[in-house]
Design a protein around this motif. Structure first.
Motif, PDB file in Angstrom:
ATOM      1  N   LEU A   1      53.628  15.366  -7.218  1.00 39.53           N
ATOM      2  CA  LEU A   1      53.858  15.067  -8.620  1.00 39.53           C
ATOM      3  C   LEU A   1      52.852  15.807  -9.498  1.00 39.53           C
ATOM      4  CD1 LEU A   1      54.496  11.211  -8.562  1.00 39.53           C
ATOM      5  CD2 LEU A   1      56.163  13.061  -8.471  1.00 39.53           C
ATOM      6  N   ARG A   2      53.221  15.944 -10.763  1.00 44.81           N
ATOM      7  CA  ARG A   2      52.308  16.537 -11.737  1.00 44.81           C
ATOM      8  C   ARG A   2      51.446  15.440 -12.340  1.00 44.81           C
ATOM      9  NH1 ARG A   2      57.367  18.952 -12.934  1.00 44.81           N
ATOM     10  NH2 ARG A   2      57.434  21.184 -12.444  1.00 44.81           N
ATOM     11  N   TRP A   3      50.196  15.809 -12.638  1.00 43.86           N
ATOM     12  CA  TRP A   3      49.249  14.842 -13.158  1.00 43.86           C
ATOM     13  C   TRP A   3      48.515  15.436 -14.360  1.00 43.86           C
ATOM     14  CZ3 TRP A   3      49.499  10.302 -10.369  1.00 43.86           C
ATOM     15  CH2 TRP A   3      50.093  10.397  -9.099  1.00 43.86           C
TER      16      TRP A   3
ATOM     17  N   TRP B   1      50.356  10.183 -14.029  1.00 44.86           N
ATOM     18  CA  TRP B   1      51.578  10.887 -13.657  1.00 44.86           C
ATOM     19  C   TRP B   1      52.385  11.233 -14.904  1.00 44.86           C
ATOM     20  CZ3 TRP B   1      56.556   7.900 -12.467  1.00 44.86           C
ATOM     21  CH2 TRP B   1      57.585   8.782 -12.155  1.00 44.86           C
TER      22      TRP B   1
ATOM     23  N   LYS C   1      48.861  19.610  -9.805  1.00 47.56           N
ATOM     24  CA  LYS C   1      49.791  19.016  -8.848  1.00 47.56           C
ATOM     25  C   LYS C   1      48.992  18.557  -7.642  1.00 47.56           C
ATOM     26  CE  LYS C   1      54.262  21.310  -9.642  1.00 47.56           C
ATOM     27  NZ  LYS C   1      55.309  22.144  -8.998  1.00 47.56           N
TER      28      LYS C   1
ATOM     29  N   LYS D   1      56.841   3.798 -12.900  1.00 47.28           N
ATOM     30  CA  LYS D   1      58.091   4.219 -13.523  1.00 47.28           C
ATOM     31  C   LYS D   1      58.882   3.040 -14.081  1.00 47.28           C
ATOM     32  CE  LYS D   1      60.628   4.858  -9.121  1.00 47.28           C
ATOM     33  NZ  LYS D   1      61.792   3.992  -9.328  1.00 47.28           N
TER      34      LYS D   1
ATOM     35  N   TYR E   1      63.737   9.889 -10.720  1.00 43.13           N
ATOM     36  CA  TYR E   1      62.832   9.583  -9.613  1.00 43.13           C
ATOM     37  C   TYR E   1      63.248   8.302  -8.893  1.00 43.13           C
ATOM     38  CZ  TYR E   1      59.710  13.205 -11.324  1.00 43.13           C
ATOM     39  OH  TYR E   1      59.176  14.414 -11.705  1.00 43.13           O
TER      40      TYR E   1
ATOM     41  N   ASP F   1      55.789  14.135 -16.359  1.00 42.61           N
ATOM     42  CA  ASP F   1      56.644  15.294 -16.084  1.00 42.61           C
ATOM     43  C   ASP F   1      56.918  15.999 -17.409  1.00 42.61           C
ATOM     44  OD1 ASP F   1      58.650  13.882 -17.347  1.00 42.61           O
ATOM     45  OD2 ASP F   1      59.772  13.448 -15.522  1.00 42.61           O
TER      46      ASP F   1
ATOM     47  N   VAL G   1      54.778   9.612  -2.726  1.00 46.94           N
ATOM     48  CA  VAL G   1      55.418  10.036  -3.974  1.00 46.94           C
ATOM     49  C   VAL G   1      55.626  11.545  -4.043  1.00 46.94           C
ATOM     50  CG1 VAL G   1      54.532   8.063  -5.249  1.00 46.94           C
ATOM     51  CG2 VAL G   1      53.193  10.165  -5.186  1.00 46.94           C
TER      52      VAL G   1
END
Length: 371
Positions: free
Chosen positions: A219-221, A244, A210, A166, A282, A246, A216
């Protein structure tokens, strides 16, 4: 040819290049960094207490680039964007008789350097790419996990890599490459995976998922194929790499593609703001950079899921992107990498040895069995 330096770093006083220069200087190598503003470079080197020379470099001036590449045994590119630089530095390094290392992997670099494969061997030179975080350390941890899992499991079924960070991509160089990819369709070729050793294009039904990881959360991948891991398709039914994401970034990417002109500063600035907003959402995560590998298989007839992970503390993302090419350069200069030609780092080093070197800096691979 007499060389004044061991290593010449393009972009050596950027966030990544600083860490590359520091490691190599600490290993006793003579280092020079180049950029558009030598005064700024000297200020950065003094502030960071790095004993490296600084010189002016204009990447788009052939004479300036040739002189810079010819001043060292090995040239490292930590600058961007790759979509603008393309193979310019790599070609100049080979012409100057210098080894070359790049933190990224651009298809044009892979193709153009492959055309000079025989010349590289004749000149006793190596051109190495994929030496950052992605590609780079995520490829190496995947190889590491493959070796370790082979000792734990009787049968191997699938191997999946999950990576994310991030950071706001300092200097917007990498982000400019991504925006360029939206318009050129370069990113769509990575939206796939290996099934029975063959590449398969992903779709909306199998390209997203997911997965929960303790550090973490859930999370969506999204699938992001890694060419440097293609050889693992001979060992596993399925090999997949997930990045990763979103929904806000997906929507922003689509808006960027259809609203802004290709390569426009406005498009890059818009995406940069959206990335910063995403990161703020995040902020609760204690990590900025994380890599996971899940290997599935069987042990004594029972299904097993093994997880190998690297989770870095905050503000270590740029550091790891800088340290991977630095280790590769040190090993190449000291003869620990005997490869000559053009190729990706993961195919040229022993992953166990490389991770042992990373462990000296506190970057260890943790293991657990998933339930």
């Amino acid at each position: 040819m007499s060389r004044h330096y061991d290593v010449a770093i393009v972009g050596g006083y950027g966030e990544v290049g600083i860490h590359t220069a520091r490691y190599l200087e600490e290993q006793g190598h003579r280092v020079v960094v180049g950029g558009r503003s030598p005064a700024k470079g000297r200020d950065v080197m003094n502030r960071e207490r790095i004993d490296a020379a600084v010189t002016h470099l204009d990447l788009y001036d052939p004479n300036s680039l040739a002189a810079f590449c010819g001043s060292a045994k090995l040239v490292i590119n930590t600058a961007g964007p790759s979509s603008s630089i393309e193979d310019r530095i790599a070609q100049a390094a080979v012409d100057a008789g210098s080894h070359f290392i790049d933190v990224g992997i651009m298809e044009v670099l892979d193709k153009q350097m492959a055309e000079r494969e025989e010349e590289l061997k004749q000149k006793d030179l190596a051109c190495i790419y994929g030496t950052g975080l992605h590609p780079g350390l995520d490829d190496i941890i995947a190889q590491y996990a493959d070796i370790q899992a082979s000792k734990e499991l009787d049968e191997l079924d699938s191997l999946e890599v999950f990576f994310g960070d991030k950071s706001p991509w300092n200097g917007k160089g990498s982000l400019r490459d991504i925006v360029w990819g939206f318009h050129e369709g370069a990113l769509s070729m990575y939206f796939g995976f290996l099934k029975d050793g063959k590449y398969k294009q992903a779709n909306l039904f199998n390209g997203f998922k997911k997965v929960y990881f303790e550090e973490v959360s859930r999370l969506r991948w999204a699938l992001m194929y890694q060419p440097l891991l293609a050889h693992l398709g001979n060992r596993y039914t399925t090999v997949a790499s997930w990045g990763w994401y979103d929904f806000s970034i997906i929507l922003s990417s689509l808006w960027t593609k259809y609203r802004f002109k290709p390569g426009s500063d406005d498009g890059v600035d818009y995406m940069y703001r959206k990335i910063v907003e995403r990161n703020q959402a995040y902020e609760h995560l204690d990590t900025d950079t994380f890599l996971y590998v899940i290997v599935k298989g069987k042990k004594a007839g029972r299904h097993k899921e093994l997880e190998y992970r690297i989770v870095l503390p905050r503000n270590r993302g740029y550091w790891v992107v800088g340290i991977v090419p630095a280790i590769a350069a040190d090993w190449l200069l000291k003869g620990r990498i005997g490869f000559r030609g053009a190729g990706g780092l993961v195919k040229l080093v022993d992953p166990m040895d490389f991770m042992d070197e990373m462990a000296k800096f506190g970057v260890g691979v943790a293991f657990r069995e998933r339930v």
